[in-house]
Design a protein around this motif. Structure first.
Motif, PDB file in Angstrom:
ATOM      1  N   GLU A 130      -1.265  11.781  -5.742  1.00 45.53           N
ATOM      2  CA  GLU A 130      -2.258  12.323  -5.622  1.00 45.53           C
ATOM      3  C   GLU A 130      -2.182  13.824  -6.485  1.00 45.53           C
ATOM      4  OE1 GLU A 130      -4.075  12.627  -1.803  1.00 45.53           O
ATOM      5  OE2 GLU A 130      -4.815  10.630  -2.046  1.00 45.53           O
ATOM      6  N   GLU A 179       0.824  -1.313  -0.080  1.00 49.53           N
ATOM      7  CA  GLU A 179       0.061   0.049   0.234  1.00 49.53           C
ATOM      8  C   GLU A 179       0.930   1.247  -0.063  1.00 49.53           C
ATOM      9  OE1 GLU A 179      -3.136   0.266   2.922  1.00 49.53           O
ATOM     10  OE2 GLU A 179      -3.751  -1.881   2.941  1.00 49.53           O
ATOM     11  N   LEU A 180       0.533   2.193  -0.721  1.00 50.44           N
ATOM     12  CA  LEU A 180       1.023   3.574  -0.689  1.00 50.44           C
ATOM     13  C   LEU A 180       1.263   4.006   0.671  1.00 50.44           C
ATOM     14  CD1 LEU A 180      -0.390   5.316  -3.851  1.00 50.44           C
ATOM     15  CD2 LEU A 180       1.782   4.426  -3.515  1.00 50.44           C
ATOM     16  N   CYS A 181       2.538   4.731   1.175  1.00 56.49           N
ATOM     17  CA  CYS A 181       2.706   5.288   2.337  1.00 56.49           C
ATOM     18  C   CYS A 181       2.063   6.614   2.089  1.00 56.49           C
ATOM     19  CB  CYS A 181       4.079   5.426   2.774  1.00 56.49           C
ATOM     20  SG  CYS A 181       4.997   6.620   1.832  1.00 56.49           S
ATOM     21  N   GLU A 182       1.852   7.314   3.155  1.00 54.31           N
ATOM     22  CA  GLU A 182       1.222   8.706   3.259  1.00 54.31           C
ATOM     23  C   GLU A 182       1.953   9.669   2.282  1.00 54.31           C
ATOM     24  OE1 GLU A 182      -1.954  11.157   3.475  1.00 54.31           O
ATOM     25  OE2 GLU A 182      -1.732   9.330   4.333  1.00 54.31           O
ATOM     26  N   CYS A 194       3.968   8.981  -0.319  1.00 50.03           N
ATOM     27  CA  CYS A 194       3.869   8.707  -1.701  1.00 50.03           C
ATOM     28  C   CYS A 194       2.470   8.968  -2.208  1.00 50.03           C
ATOM     29  CB  CYS A 194       4.320   7.130  -2.002  1.00 50.03           C
ATOM     30  SG  CYS A 194       5.918   6.718  -1.723  1.00 50.03           S
ATOM     31  N   ARG A 195       1.481   8.596  -1.437  1.00 49.14           N
ATOM     32  CA  ARG A 195      -0.050   9.049  -1.598  1.00 49.14           C
ATOM     33  C   ARG A 195      -0.065  10.519  -2.111  1.00 49.14           C
ATOM     34  NH1 ARG A 195      -4.484   6.471  -1.180  1.00 49.14           N
ATOM     35  NH2 ARG A 195      -3.675   4.664  -0.102  1.00 49.14           N
ATOM     36  N   GLU A 196       0.433  11.259  -1.154  1.00 54.30           N
ATOM     37  CA  GLU A 196       0.334  13.007  -1.407  1.00 54.30           C
ATOM     38  C   GLU A 196       0.974  13.290  -2.893  1.00 54.30           C
ATOM     39  OE1 GLU A 196       1.660  15.400   1.798  1.00 54.30           O
ATOM     40  OE2 GLU A 196       0.708  13.972   3.316  1.00 54.30           O
TER      41      GLU A 196
END
Length: 132
Positions: free
Chosen positions: A91, A81-84, A86-88
């Motif tokens: 996005e 799962e993407l870490c926070e 990488c997610r930011e």
């Protein structure tokens, strides 16, 4: 109500686009934003490691198997799962991509919401038979 959000977004993009009004600028910025999305995903794998790509040959069912077998057989090759962080980043890059997609729609006098609805209807009508 949902079309209002799309229309508001499309209008906001139109009003905020200053430097890249040329269709050539928009096309090249859209292509660049696609590359930045790809790079951000690759960096999530290679720099951070929060996700992993574990790819191998896709299994293909026999000719006489149903299309439902394909859904169970084919894989995304993505693990984790993407870490926070990488997610930011991803996005943000996807947001830029949507901005330039919307700019392209504006330049060509296309309505983003109408395109979404047509594609949604196509998916609902054809389902798995769209073969994407």
């Amino acid at each position: 109500m949902k079309d209002v959000i799309f229309d508001d977004f499309q209008n906001a993009v139109q009003e905020s686009l200053l430097r890249h009004k040329s269709i050539l600028d928009i096309l090249s910025k859209f292509q660049e934003s696609n590359a930045r999305v790809n790079r951000a995903v690759a960096k999530a794998v290679t720099n951070c490691g929060c996700v992993k790509i574990s790819a191998d040959k896709q299994c293909l069912p026999e000719e006489d198997d149903s299309i439902d077998v394909l859904d169970k057989c084919l894989k995304s090759h993505l693990e984790g799962e993407l870490c926070e962080g990488c997610r930011e980043i991803i996005e943000r890059e996807l947001g830029n991509n949507i901005f330039y997609l919307t700019s392209l729609c504006n330049s060509l006098d296309l309505n983003l919401y109408d395109i979404l609805i047509k594609e949604y209807d196509r998916i609902n009508t054809l389902g798995k038979f769209t073969f994407r």
